[in-house]
Design an enzyme around this catalytic site. Sequence first.
Site, PDB file in Angstrom:
ATOM      1  N   ASP A   1       1.025  -1.079  -0.019  1.00 33.57           N
ATOM      2  CA  ASP A   1      -0.173   0.076  -0.007  1.00 33.57           C
ATOM      3  C   ASP A   1       0.703   1.129  -0.178  1.00 33.57           C
ATOM      4  OD1 ASP A   1      -2.027   1.982   0.412  1.00 33.57           O
ATOM      5  OD2 ASP A   1      -1.366   1.662   2.583  1.00 33.57           O
TER       6      ASP A   1
ATOM      7  N   ASP B   1      -0.094   4.907   0.826  1.00 34.09           N
ATOM      8  CA  ASP B   1      -0.641   6.458   2.180  1.00 34.09           C
ATOM      9  C   ASP B   1      -0.218   5.366   3.334  1.00 34.09           C
ATOM     10  OD1 ASP B   1      -0.937   8.561   0.101  1.00 34.09           O
ATOM     11  OD2 ASP B   1      -2.834   7.963  -0.703  1.00 34.09           O
TER      12      ASP B   1
ATOM     13  N   ASP C   1      -1.492  -0.702   6.208  1.00 35.17           N
ATOM     14  CA  ASP C   1      -1.218  -0.373   7.128  1.00 35.17           C
ATOM     15  C   ASP C   1      -2.868  -0.183   7.383  1.00 35.17           C
ATOM     16  OD1 ASP C   1      -2.226   2.163   4.930  1.00 35.17           O
ATOM     17  OD2 ASP C   1      -2.262   3.129   6.765  1.00 35.17           O
TER      18      ASP C   1
HETATM   19  O1  PGA Z   1      -5.338   7.780  -0.746  1.00 36.36           O
HETATM   20  C1  PGA Z   1      -6.115   7.523  -0.010  1.00 36.36           C
HETATM   21  O2  PGA Z   1      -7.444   7.500   0.470  1.00 36.36           O
HETATM   22  C2  PGA Z   1      -5.135   5.915   0.090  1.00 36.36           C
HETATM   23  O3  PGA Z   1      -4.578   5.813   0.062  1.00 36.36           O
HETATM   24  P1  PGA Z   1      -3.860   3.903   0.416  1.00 36.36           P
HETATM   25  O4  PGA Z   1      -4.347   2.686  -0.544  1.00 36.36           O
HETATM   26  O5  PGA Z   1      -2.109   3.751  -0.502  1.00 36.36           O
HETATM   27  O6  PGA Z   1      -3.777   3.847   1.854  1.00 36.36           O
HETATM   28 MG    MG Z   2      -2.876   3.076   3.418  1.00 37.73          MG
END
Ligand code: PGA
Ligand code: MG
Length: 216
Positions: free
Chosen positions: A7, A9, A165
């Site tokens: 992942d 963010d 996360d």
């Molecule tokens: O942009 C988002 O809402 C989350 O992004 P992610 O899937 O990389 O945690």
């Molecule tokens: Mg994330």
Amino acid sequence: MTPVVFDLDGTLVHSAPDIHAAVNRMLDGIGQAPLTLATVGSFVGRGVPSLVDRVIEHLDLDPGRHDDMVAAMLEHYNRAPADLTRPYPGVPEMLETLAARGHPLAVCTNKPEAPARRVLSLLGLGTHIAAVVGGDSLSRRKPDPAPLRHTFALLGHETGLFVGDSEVDAECAQRAGVPFLLFSGGYRKGPVTDLPHHAVFDHFGDLAGLVAPASV
Ligand SMILES: O=C(O)COP(=O)(O)O
Ligand SMILES: [Mg+2]
């Protein structure tokens, strides 16, 4: 070698400060007061359209403004996707270690694909990332298992390990039948014990040691 999908963010990068800045620039453009980092951070995880839904709900704005707000937020975000964003400690070294061991590496994020690629490249994290699937790459996004399955397919594999996360990542991994390694330092909403996971870690220096025993 087992592929490892990450992942973005809250996992490879602490990106909430730039997302926060873009949301506040968008709000300023429509005459609204800024939101705190904690508030905007709590809206991250299901992609930009959902984040804007949450902003609209929080400020009791007209839902008819959704698409314009998404466009404005993305315009601001795409202009400065990595001014304040930083990799979590140990991430660059961990990517080097896994790549040197021969693990195919990829990213599966709900952030739109273009800024996801930009963030990786601006922070020098993209060298070993062979595929990037974003929140707008397919018609479905995490926790639907389709983007994760598609990411493994782009690597030429059926499965592997997923490192993330959040609740969204844990559900996605479970629905895809993929072992999930949980980074405890990201944007999770509830306790670690509420998320199905194969293993949990709080520093990326520990990840390489978890990947080998969990390999499928
Ligand atoms: O942009 C988002 O809402 C989350 O992004 P992610 O899937 O990389 O945690
Ligand atoms: Mg994330």
